[in-house]
Design an enzyme around this catalytic site. Structure first.
Site, PDB file in Angstrom:
ATOM      1  N   GLU A 181       0.876  -1.182   0.000  1.00  0.00           N
ATOM      2  CA  GLU A 181       0.000   0.000   0.000  1.00  0.00           C
ATOM      3  C   GLU A 181       0.900   1.214   0.000  1.00  0.00           C
ATOM      4  O   GLU A 181       1.673   1.421   0.932  1.00  0.00           O
ATOM      5  CB  GLU A 181      -0.930  -0.032   1.214  1.00  0.00           C
ATOM      6  CG  GLU A 181      -2.171   0.817   0.979  1.00  0.00           C
ATOM      7  CD  GLU A 181      -2.297   1.923   1.962  1.00  0.00           C
ATOM      8  OE1 GLU A 181      -1.691   2.992   1.708  1.00  0.00           O
ATOM      9  OE2 GLU A 181      -2.978   1.728   2.983  1.00  0.00           O
TER      10      GLU A 181
ATOM     11  N   CYS B 201      -2.087   8.170   4.046  1.00  0.00           N
ATOM     12  CA  CYS B 201      -2.033   7.828   2.616  1.00  0.00           C
ATOM     13  C   CYS B 201      -3.377   8.025   1.935  1.00  0.00           C
ATOM     14  O   CYS B 201      -3.428   8.253   0.734  1.00  0.00           O
ATOM     15  CB  CYS B 201      -1.501   6.421   2.414  1.00  0.00           C
ATOM     16  SG  CYS B 201      -2.087   5.261   3.617  1.00  0.00           S
TER      17      CYS B 201
END
Ligand code: ADP
Length: 526
Positions: free
Chosen positions: A258, A292
């Protein structure tokens, strides 16, 4: 803040105990940890070596063999105890997270609650995903096929500093439930958070050797780690993601990554302006933008642009920047000088290119050495740094667009594709827009929390934002190897002596055609 009072938040004897939880087999140099709120020293952990990593992998593998033999219900019960331990140690955990990251307490609490949600989810649902599954066999009545899910062996986790509690533990729990051992490499800045959480796993009944922690430099530990493990879970920057994916590729080790994002929010002309402004401000400035899935770009229908911009500026100015261990501040500190420098560089570049700083745009040294105001930019050219590169800080640009089509095109004008949001009174229309945005997840009328808390639904990135998913079935299946066992009734499917092959060939083709017809027409559909 004058002092973080590290001794009170994380006393010397606790630090000593946590250091001893690190796998290191000799005298090692030290890695210093500092508190972003003031720059004070928190403590030190060993700079582990390649040899330590190998030892950690061996221990995790040995412990994993016994662990995998335990009934899955037992492993699931331990996960529920993990959730209890996390809640019981809430104050201590939040203090440690804040000490190392400088984030606001509410942001730290989000991490803790996320661990609890994941532990509970996989404890309840994980055993279904791991159970053997009967599949449709090749030949009806003759072939049966069963799918089994076995642990891969040892899962390596390389984790970042921005959500050091939940990323380390929530990604680890399904690996454990699936019967694996794990080796965790926390970020250089946040080892004590990881160690404190791992100590709670020990208390909850996870066998001590099953979870190994190695602290130190990613550049040193990445290669030996990837060489010895069976699955890599990585969360961090796209640049480092490419390096570790390369290492995993060399070893033919499966990896879930990720990575970064340049996440857009799309505000349609029928959106509730106040809600959209409040939601987007939270979605952009949570964790001081070091998230993020936080938003860095907003595209607003020009018909409501002025009202929305004003509402967003008001919502942003209501956010309190602070450095304290209570729930008062909305926005905490950045973690390190390099983050501050990126934020300052992006804002300076925006100014030079003629963008307007609607609010923010200033350091807040009066609050803390690394604090920065939540910043809203308008008039940002599409090729400015803050428009294209991930800032990973509290900087949000707002741009008017002619309508949903342009909004979608602008939202997709990036190599990233992690998260997005759409704001509208018509949720069906919102869903239509969401489906055209190239991102692993899209929230309608919310920042990120509803999506992040949907542990039953996969989340992850497309494009430069990553490979693989966490949460849901995919979040645990990736930690398993699948084995298919088929059983044949009657004689084996092999040519029979004396029967011409062309006859067998014809019979095989006829059989496949009948099967195809039957599968399309049988009751219940194909
Ligand atoms: P950031 O730039 O935000 O610090 P990184 O992606 O560099 O994010 O760091 C995320 C994690 O990756 C950290 O645990 C870090 O130690 C680790 N890491 C950094 N470089 C490497 C590398 N070359 N190999 C493996 N891990 C690395």
């Amino acid at each position: 803040m004058d002092t973080v009072d590290a001794e009170r938040r994380l006393p010397e004897r606790t630090r000593e105990r946590l250091r001893n939880r690190v796998t290191s087999t000799g005298e090692r140099d030290e890695l210093e940890v500092t508190a972003p709120y003031t720059g004070e020293r928190v403590g030190a952990v060993p700079l582990c070596t390649a040899e330590d990593v190998q030892t950690a992998i061996e221990r995790a593998r040995a412990a994993g063999a016994a662990w995998a033999e335990r009934p899955v219900e037992q492993r699931a019960a331990i996960l529920q105890s993990v959730a209890d331990e996390m809640l019981d140690d809430r104050a201590g955990l939040l203090d440690t997270v804040q000490l190392e990251t400088g984030k606001a307490r509410f942001d730290a609490l989000e991490e803790l609650l996320d661990v609890v949600l994941n532990a509970d989810y996989y404890a309840r649902k994980g055993s279904d995903y791991l159970a053997a599954d009967e599949r449709t066999g090749g030949l009806p009545l003759v072939t049966t096929a069963t799918e089994y899910h076995d642990p891969v062996g040892v899962v390596g986790l390389i984790e970042p500093w921005n959500y050091p509690l939940t990323l380390a533990i929530s990604d680890m729990l399904p690996a454990l439930l699936a019967g694996n051992g794990v080796v965790l490499k926390p970020a250089e800045a946040t080892p004590f958070t990881a160690l404190r959480a791992v100590e709670l796993l020990d208390r909850a009944g996870v066998p001590t050797d099953l979870v190994q922690v190695v602290t130190g430099r990613g550049e040193t530990l990445g290669e030996p780690l990837v060489e010895g493990i069976d699955h890599l879970t990585f969360t961090g920057s796209t640049a480092t993601g490419r390096i570790v994916a390369g290492l995993a590729g060399q070893q033919l080790v499966d990896a879930s990554l990720e990575l970064g994002g340049k996440n857009p929010a799309v505000v349609l002309e029928d959106a509730d302006i106040a809600d959209a402004a409040r939601g987007i401000a939270r979605g952009a400035f949570a964790n001081a933008g070091q998230l993020c899935i936080s938003f860095e770009r907003v595209f607003v229908d020009q018909r409501i642009y002025d009202d929305f911009r004003d509402a967003l500026v008001r919502a942003t100015e209501r956010l309190d920047v602070g450095a304290s261990f209570d729930f008062e501040p909305d926005v905490g500190s950045l973690i390190a000088q390099h983050q501050l420098e990126t934020v300052q560089a992006h804002v300076a570049d925006a100014r030079e290119r003629g963008a307007t700083v609607e609010t923010g745009g200033q350091r807040r040294e009066d609050v803390g050495p690394l604090c920065y105001e939540p910043t809203v930019l308008t008039g940002l050219p599409a090729d400015a740094d803050a428009a294209r590169e991930e800032t990973f800080g509290p900087v949000l640009s707002v741009t008017p667009v002619a309508g949903s089509e342009e909004a979608i095109a602008r939202a997709n004008d990036t190599d990233y594709g992690l998260h997005a949001s759409v704001w509208t009174a018509d949720t069906e229309r919102g869903r239509g827009v969401a489906r055209q945005i190239e991102a692993g997840s899209v929230s309608i009328n919310d920042g990120y929390l509803g999506m992040w808390a949907s542990t039953d639904a996969p989340m992850g990135g497309v494009g430069d934002s990553g490979i693989g998913r966490r949460h849901g079935r995919q979040g645990i299946e990736k930690y398993t190897e699948t084995q298919t066992v088929t059983t044949q009734r009657g004689p084996p499917l092999a040519p029979v002596d004396g029967v011409p092959k062309r006859w067998i060939g014809r019979a095989a083709q006829a059989g496949v055609e009948v099967l195809r017809w039957w599968r399309r027409h049988r009751p219940g559909g194909p």
